[in-house]
Design a protein around this motif. Sequence first.
Motif, PDB file in Angstrom:
ATOM      1  N   LYS A  41      14.712 -22.296  11.707  1.00 17.58           N
ATOM      2  CA  LYS A  41      13.835 -22.173  12.889  1.00 17.58           C
ATOM      3  C   LYS A  41      14.651 -22.189  14.183  1.00 17.58           C
ATOM      4  N   GLU A  42      15.651 -23.068  14.247  1.00 19.59           N
ATOM      5  CA  GLU A  42      16.512 -23.129  15.427  1.00 19.59           C
ATOM      6  C   GLU A  42      17.254 -21.807  15.629  1.00 19.59           C
ATOM      7  N   LEU A  43      17.745 -21.251  14.529  1.00 18.50           N
ATOM      8  CA  LEU A  43      18.464 -19.980  14.614  1.00 18.50           C
ATOM      9  C   LEU A  43      17.537 -18.845  15.020  1.00 18.50           C
ATOM     10  N   GLN A  44      16.294 -18.886  14.539  1.00 21.45           N
ATOM     11  CA  GLN A  44      15.324 -17.866  14.929  1.00 21.45           C
ATOM     12  C   GLN A  44      15.080 -17.909  16.432  1.00 21.45           C
ATOM     13  N   LYS A 104      17.068 -18.769  18.670  1.00 21.88           N
ATOM     14  CA  LYS A 104      18.261 -18.284  19.378  1.00 21.88           C
ATOM     15  C   LYS A 104      18.623 -16.849  18.987  1.00 21.88           C
ATOM     16  N   SER A 105      17.822 -16.261  18.095  1.00 23.42           N
ATOM     17  CA  SER A 105      18.079 -14.902  17.583  1.00 23.42           C
ATOM     18  C   SER A 105      19.475 -14.784  16.982  1.00 23.42           C
ATOM     19  N   LYS A 106      19.847 -15.795  16.205  1.00 20.94           N
ATOM     20  CA  LYS A 106      21.152 -15.792  15.530  1.00 20.94           C
ATOM     21  C   LYS A 106      20.945 -15.698  14.022  1.00 20.94           C
ATOM     22  N   PHE A 107      21.865 -15.002  13.368  1.00 19.93           N
ATOM     23  CA  PHE A 107      21.841 -14.853  11.925  1.00 19.93           C
ATOM     24  C   PHE A 107      23.163 -15.369  11.369  1.00 19.93           C
ATOM     25  N   ILE A 108      23.097 -16.080  10.245  1.00 25.67           N
ATOM     26  CA  ILE A 108      24.318 -16.616   9.648  1.00 25.67           C
ATOM     27  C   ILE A 108      24.325 -16.407   8.137  1.00 25.67           C
ATOM     28  N   LEU A 109      25.516 -16.453   7.584  1.00 23.46           N
ATOM     29  CA  LEU A 109      25.728 -16.474   6.142  1.00 23.46           C
ATOM     30  C   LEU A 109      26.229 -17.872   5.816  1.00 23.46           C
ATOM     31  N   LEU A 110      25.551 -18.561   4.903  1.00 21.91           N
ATOM     32  CA  LEU A 110      25.915 -19.920   4.535  1.00 21.91           C
ATOM     33  C   LEU A 110      26.420 -19.936   3.097  1.00 21.91           C
ATOM     34  N   LEU A 111      27.686 -20.312   2.927  1.00 20.53           N
ATOM     35  CA  LEU A 111      28.274 -20.448   1.588  1.00 20.53           C
ATOM     36  C   LEU A 111      28.039 -21.868   1.106  1.00 20.53           C
ATOM     37  N   HIS A 157      20.777 -27.830  -4.129  1.00 19.90           N
ATOM     38  CA  HIS A 157      20.788 -26.580  -3.374  1.00 19.90           C
ATOM     39  C   HIS A 157      19.902 -25.547  -4.069  1.00 19.90           C
ATOM     40  N   LEU A 158      18.661 -25.501  -3.658  1.00 20.70           N
ATOM     41  CA  LEU A 158      17.705 -24.585  -4.267  1.00 20.70           C
ATOM     42  C   LEU A 158      17.995 -23.141  -3.878  1.00 20.70           C
ATOM     43  N   LYS A 159      17.745 -22.249  -4.811  1.00 24.22           N
ATOM     44  CA  LYS A 159      18.017 -20.834  -4.567  1.00 24.22           C
ATOM     45  C   LYS A 159      16.788 -20.082  -4.080  1.00 24.22           C
ATOM     46  N   ASN A 160      15.616 -20.680  -4.165  1.00 20.71           N
ATOM     47  CA  ASN A 160      14.386 -19.964  -3.847  1.00 20.71           C
ATOM     48  C   ASN A 160      13.764 -20.406  -2.516  1.00 20.71           C
ATOM     49  N   VAL A 161      14.583 -20.667  -1.511  1.00 23.19           N
ATOM     50  CA  VAL A 161      14.097 -21.076  -0.205  1.00 23.19           C
ATOM     51  C   VAL A 161      13.894 -19.822   0.646  1.00 23.19           C
ATOM     52  N   GLU A 162      12.719 -19.722   1.288  1.00 22.36           N
ATOM     53  CA  GLU A 162      12.404 -18.579   2.145  1.00 22.36           C
ATOM     54  C   GLU A 162      13.001 -18.803   3.527  1.00 22.36           C
ATOM     55  N   LEU A 163      14.008 -17.999   3.869  1.00 27.36           N
ATOM     56  CA  LEU A 163      14.682 -18.123   5.159  1.00 27.36           C
ATOM     57  C   LEU A 163      14.755 -16.757   5.823  1.00 27.36           C
ATOM     58  N   LYS A 164      14.678 -16.750   7.138  1.00 23.36           N
ATOM     59  CA  LYS A 164      14.718 -15.487   7.877  1.00 23.36           C
ATOM     60  C   LYS A 164      16.078 -15.231   8.512  1.00 23.36           C
ATOM     61  N   ASN A 165      16.717 -16.268   9.016  1.00 25.78           N
ATOM     62  CA  ASN A 165      17.956 -16.088   9.758  1.00 25.78           C
ATOM     63  C   ASN A 165      19.178 -16.667   9.050  1.00 25.78           C
ATOM     64  N   ILE A 166      18.971 -17.211   7.867  1.00 25.68           N
ATOM     65  CA  ILE A 166      20.081 -17.736   7.075  1.00 25.68           C
ATOM     66  C   ILE A 166      20.110 -16.998   5.742  1.00 25.68           C
ATOM     67  N   THR A 167      21.263 -16.431   5.431  1.00 22.31           N
ATOM     68  CA  THR A 167      21.466 -15.821   4.124  1.00 22.31           C
ATOM     69  C   THR A 167      22.313 -16.788   3.308  1.00 22.31           C
ATOM     70  N   LEU A 168      21.805 -17.161   2.148  1.00 17.92           N
ATOM     71  CA  LEU A 168      22.531 -18.087   1.283  1.00 17.92           C
ATOM     72  C   LEU A 168      23.391 -17.307   0.291  1.00 17.92           C
ATOM     73  N   GLU A 169      24.622 -17.749   0.148  1.00 18.88           N
ATOM     74  CA  GLU A 169      25.515 -17.179  -0.857  1.00 18.88           C
ATOM     75  C   GLU A 169      26.094 -18.346  -1.642  1.00 18.88           C
ATOM     76  N   PHE A 170      25.898 -18.309  -2.957  1.00 17.49           N
ATOM     77  CA  PHE A 170      26.337 -19.410  -3.813  1.00 17.49           C
ATOM     78  C   PHE A 170      27.720 -19.120  -4.376  1.00 17.49           C
ATOM     79  N   LEU A 171      28.573 -20.133  -4.333  1.00 19.27           N
ATOM     80  CA  LEU A 171      29.904 -20.009  -4.914  1.00 19.27           C
ATOM     81  C   LEU A 171      29.777 -19.915  -6.432  1.00 19.27           C
TER      82      LEU A 171
END
Length: 118
Positions: free
Chosen positions: A15-18, A20-27, A34-48
Amino acid sequence: MTSTIFSNWLCEWDKELQAKSKFILLLIDNCAAHLKNVELKNITLEFLPPNTTSFDQPLDMGIIKNLKVKYRIKLVNFILEKIEEKLFDSSATANQISGKINILQAIQFVFESWREVS
C-alpha cells in the motif's frame, strides 16, 4: 515470523508503494512463513531456489552460525550453573530451566556472543 505477520507486513508495504507509485522486486527465501499466494500490486515476489541458503546467504553459514553457537554455549553454561546452584529442584529439565530466562538475560547473551564473533 508467522505467515500472518509476514502477509500483513507485505500488504502494508505494498500500500505504501502504491501511494508512492513505486514498483519493486523482492527476493525471498523459502521459509514456510513466506506465502506464495499473496495478492500484491506493486511488489513482485521472486523465491530463491530451495536448498541454496549456503550459496545465496553466506552470512547464515558463517557469521550467524558462529553467533548461534556462542549463544547456545552461554545458554548451556547458564543452565549448568543453575543446576549446580540448586536453584531448581532435581526433577527440573534443561527446557524448564531455560524457560526461566528473561528477555534481558537473552539480550545479554546475544550481546556477549556477538562481541565474541571474529
